[in-house]
Design a protein around this motif. Structure first.
Motif, short mmCIF file in Angstrom:
data_model
loop_
_atom_site.label_atom_id
_atom_site.label_comp_id
_atom_site.label_asym_id
_atom_site.label_seq_id
_atom_site.Cartn_x
_atom_site.Cartn_y
_atom_site.Cartn_z
N UNK A 24 0.89 -1.35 0.13
CA UNK A 24 0.06 -0.03 -0.15
C UNK A 24 0.85 1.23 0.06
N UNK A 25 1.89 1.35 0.99
CA UNK A 25 2.90 2.45 0.82
C UNK A 25 3.52 2.86 -0.49
N UNK A 26 3.83 1.35 -0.90
CA UNK A 26 4.75 1.62 -2.26
C UNK A 26 3.89 2.07 -3.46
N UNK A 27 2.59 2.10 -3.31
CA UNK A 27 1.74 2.35 -4.25
C UNK A 27 1.06 3.71 -4.11
N UNK A 28 1.64 4.47 -3.04
CA UNK A 28 1.18 5.84 -2.65
C UNK A 28 0.17 5.94 -1.78
N UNK A 29 -0.33 4.97 -1.00
CA UNK A 29 -1.56 4.79 -0.16
C UNK A 29 -1.03 4.84 1.37
N UNK A 30 -1.37 5.97 1.87
CA UNK A 30 -1.24 5.85 3.53
C UNK A 30 -2.70 5.71 4.09
N UNK A 31 -3.05 4.58 4.33
CA UNK A 31 -4.25 4.28 4.57
C UNK A 31 -4.87 4.84 5.85
N UNK A 32 -3.92 4.87 6.88
CA UNK A 32 -4.02 5.49 8.33
C UNK A 32 -4.60 6.98 8.04
N UNK A 33 -3.85 7.68 7.32
CA UNK A 33 -4.17 9.12 7.04
C UNK A 33 -5.39 9.05 6.11
N UNK A 34 -5.44 8.53 5.11
CA UNK A 34 -6.76 8.76 4.25
C UNK A 34 -7.85 8.23 5.21
N UNK A 35 -7.97 7.43 6.14
CA UNK A 35 -9.05 7.20 6.99
C UNK A 35 -9.45 8.35 7.78
N UNK A 36 -8.59 9.31 8.13
CA UNK A 36 -9.03 10.46 8.57
C UNK A 36 -9.79 11.54 7.77
N UNK A 37 -9.71 11.36 6.41
CA UNK A 37 -10.44 12.15 5.29
C UNK A 37 -11.62 11.73 4.50
N UNK A 64 -8.62 -12.19 -1.27
CA UNK A 64 -9.52 -10.90 -0.81
C UNK A 64 -9.31 -10.61 0.63
N UNK A 65 -9.26 -11.71 1.48
CA UNK A 65 -9.20 -11.94 2.99
C UNK A 65 -7.72 -11.23 3.17
N UNK A 66 -6.67 -11.59 2.75
CA UNK A 66 -5.36 -11.21 2.98
C UNK A 66 -5.26 -9.53 2.29
N UNK A 67 -5.93 -9.10 1.34
CA UNK A 67 -6.04 -7.75 1.05
C UNK A 67 -6.40 -6.92 2.11
N UNK A 68 -7.71 -7.51 2.69
CA UNK A 68 -8.34 -6.64 3.78
C UNK A 68 -7.47 -6.67 5.34
N UNK A 69 -6.73 -7.81 5.35
CA UNK A 69 -5.92 -8.11 6.62
C UNK A 69 -4.74 -6.87 6.44
N UNK A 70 -4.18 -6.77 5.18
CA UNK A 70 -3.04 -5.74 5.33
C UNK A 70 -3.41 -4.22 5.12
N UNK A 71 -4.75 -3.98 4.76
CA UNK A 71 -5.41 -2.80 4.75
C UNK A 71 -5.68 -2.36 6.32
N UNK A 72 -6.18 -3.49 6.98
CA UNK A 72 -6.41 -3.10 8.46
C UNK A 72 -5.14 -2.79 9.06
N UNK A 73 -3.94 -3.72 8.83
CA UNK A 73 -2.79 -3.59 9.37
C UNK A 73 -2.01 -2.04 8.99
N UNK A 74 -2.58 -1.46 8.17
CA UNK A 74 -1.91 -0.34 7.59
C UNK A 74 -2.92 0.91 8.16
N UNK A 75 -3.78 0.41 9.14
CA UNK A 75 -4.31 1.48 9.77
C UNK A 75 -5.93 1.80 9.42
N UNK A 76 -6.43 1.12 8.67
CA UNK A 76 -7.81 1.35 7.92
C UNK A 76 -8.77 0.53 8.76
N UNK A 77 -9.51 1.33 9.39
CA UNK A 77 -10.63 0.33 10.52
C UNK A 77 -11.63 -0.66 9.29
N UNK A 78 -11.90 -1.67 9.75
CA UNK A 78 -12.86 -2.59 9.16
C UNK A 78 -14.16 -2.00 8.62
N UNK A 79 -14.76 -1.02 9.71
CA UNK A 79 -15.96 -0.69 9.40
C UNK A 79 -16.03 0.54 8.49
#
Length: 167
Positions: A24-37, A64-79
């Motif tokens: 996610x970081x290498x493709x330019x996504x800071x998911x934790x920061x995006x979750x704020x906006x 798909x389950x691994x993709x979700x797990x990685x996104x959550x690990x990067x700071x994106x809440x499941x909900x």
């Protein structure tokens, strides 16, 4: 965006899939920061394989389950996550359009169509050697169940007029 559109507006964003936080970081996504906006992130849990790769699942359930797990690990809440769902398929081998609608895939596959509960998709090897993988309404229901099991916000269907929203 909320300042310009109003507090009732929901902002969503589609994000390319990765099976690890670094991806996610290498493709330019800071998911934790995006979750704020952003209110919702649609994880593009499709195109695991396509015309650019060897034949395979459009977006298997374990992937798909691994993709979700990685996104959550990067700071994106499941909900805040919507699970992206393919409403199409691909054909490998031969010439012509590689992308097909579920109806076209079913027509090509005929009796050779095989459902995989593991991947949540259909596949077939055609008499001429072409390989076919696709998602349909049954795939949609399998991904909806996955989204519910993982506690996600919901799902998002990508179909380009190839699959109507299943009931």
């Amino acid at each position: 965006m909320h300042d310009r559109l109003g507090s009732d507006a929901e902002v969503s964003m589609a994000v390319m899939a990765s099976t690890d936080e670094r991806g996610y970081r290498e493709t330019g996504y800071d998911l934790g920061a995006l979750a704020d906006h952003v209110d919702r992130i649609v994880l593009m849990t499709y195109d695991q394989h396509g015309p650019w790769s060897g034949a395979g699942s459009i977006g298997s359930l374990p992937w798909a389950e691994r993709v979700v797990g990685a996104a959550e690990g990067a700071g994106l809440p499941a909900d805040r996550i919507d699970l992206g769902i393919a409403g199409y398929g691909y054909v490998w081998g031969g010439s012509g359009d590689a992308q097909v609608s579920p109806a076209r895939a079913r027509g090509l596959a005929g009796d050779d169509a095989r459902w995989s509960a593991r991947t949540g998709e259909w596949s077939a090897t055609l008499d001429d050697g072409r390989e076919l993988h696709w998602s349909d309404a049954r795939s949609y229901r399998a991904r909806l169940a996955l989204a519910e099991r993982l506690g996600l916000h919901g799902v998002a269907l990508w179909s380009l007029n190839t699959l109507a929203l299943p009931r």
